[in-house]
Design a protein around this motif. Sequence first.
Motif, short mmCIF file in Angstrom:
data_model
loop_
_atom_site.label_atom_id
_atom_site.label_comp_id
_atom_site.label_asym_id
_atom_site.label_seq_id
_atom_site.Cartn_x
_atom_site.Cartn_y
_atom_site.Cartn_z
N THR A 118 5.59 2.63 19.93
CA THR A 118 5.60 1.40 20.73
C THR A 118 4.92 1.66 22.07
OG1 THR A 118 7.80 1.91 21.59
CG2 THR A 118 7.67 0.51 19.62
N ALA A 119 4.33 0.63 22.64
CA ALA A 119 3.56 0.78 23.86
C ALA A 119 4.39 1.29 25.03
CB ALA A 119 2.91 -0.56 24.22
N SER A 170 5.86 -0.45 4.13
CA SER A 170 6.59 -1.65 4.56
C SER A 170 7.93 -1.30 5.18
CB SER A 170 6.77 -2.62 3.39
OG SER A 170 7.42 -1.98 2.31
N ASP A 171 8.62 -0.31 4.60
CA ASP A 171 9.90 0.10 5.17
C ASP A 171 9.69 0.80 6.52
OD1 ASP A 171 11.32 -0.93 3.08
OD2 ASP A 171 11.55 0.97 2.02
N GLY A 172 8.58 1.51 6.66
CA GLY A 172 8.27 2.14 7.94
C GLY A 172 8.07 1.11 9.03
N ASP A 178 12.96 -2.75 13.88
CA ASP A 178 14.40 -2.79 14.14
C ASP A 178 14.86 -1.72 15.13
OD1 ASP A 178 14.53 -4.84 12.31
OD2 ASP A 178 15.15 -3.57 10.64
N ASN A 179 13.89 -1.02 15.74
CA ASN A 179 14.20 0.05 16.70
C ASN A 179 14.99 1.19 16.08
OD1 ASN A 179 12.92 -1.24 18.96
ND2 ASN A 179 14.70 -2.61 19.10
N LEU A 198 2.86 -4.57 11.97
CA LEU A 198 3.71 -4.12 13.07
C LEU A 198 3.19 -4.65 14.40
CD1 LEU A 198 6.04 -2.38 14.15
CD2 LEU A 198 4.47 -0.42 14.14
N ALA A 199 1.87 -4.61 14.58
CA ALA A 199 1.28 -5.06 15.83
C ALA A 199 1.46 -6.55 16.07
CB ALA A 199 -0.21 -4.72 15.85
#
Length: 314
Positions: A118-119, A170-172, A178-179, A198-199
């Motif tokens: 995450t950024a 997809s699970d990744g 979901d953090n 994700l993005a």
Amino acid sequence: MRKTILTFALVAAGAAMSVPAQAQQLRMMTGPQGGAWYPLGGAIQGMASDALGVSIQVLPGGGVANVQGVQNGDADLGFANSISTVDAIEGREPFEGKADNVCNLATLYPQYFQMVVTADSGIASVEDFAGKRLNTQPVGNTAEQVTRAVLQTAGISYEDLKAVDFVSYSDGVALMQDNNSEVFALGTTIPSSAIMDLANSTAIKLVPLEQEFIDKMRSEINPGYTSITIPTGTYPKQDEDIVTVGYATHVIARCDLDAQIVEGLLTQMWENRSDLATIASAMKDTSLEKMAQDVGVPMHEGAKAFYAANGIAQ
């Protein structure tokens, strides 16, 4: 070589054409759903059925498991990654014994090992992964093998992480959303549909590798690793080129698979390359020369015949 524990059912044979009747039923190992290999396998299945009368059962798999499956005779064809196949040919871990019935058919496109965070994670390098939660693909996939290699080169291991999940693309994505994971590591084409998903919900960034780091991977782990660049703008808000480690996706087969079938399959793949490129955009610039390139794996006799017939010397 370690026996892959997989059970396969053969499908009904296709209509007989110019290929031998005993070779009409084939099994092709691909990749996890959400990646490019599974739909590419489906496309090749359709080509073989329509033009050659050959039935192909498409099976899920991974870069390591597919090589094992072909070597063991549990599969006739498969997608593989050059670094894993060369490891099998040389008898290096995670393989036991040298593979002697795995041959190259065609190199398709480069694969990019991508590490996403995450950024606002504060993670800037692989060394920062220590104490973090990481997810990658299940054991048997080349990306999981590369994940371990990257960590090893950085002087850390899975034991130094807070948690490691071995899951599908997809699970990744879901774990990141979901953090429940802080690092998403995968090997695939660019742009990756999983990373784009994700993005769309999370601000992300890619973790780069220095050339010195990749050189160390090449010298200490596998000379098949190469430096490859994810261009600026590949993903949302990616404002710089990202250097990472790459390798090649190629198609493998049993060396004793009938040469006529191999030549026919390659003919169909080449004639329908635009259809394959709609699935894996990295194939849009495919050429016979690229398909025939040496990746350190013996070329199948049927493949040699196909390239020779098209003016490509082996």
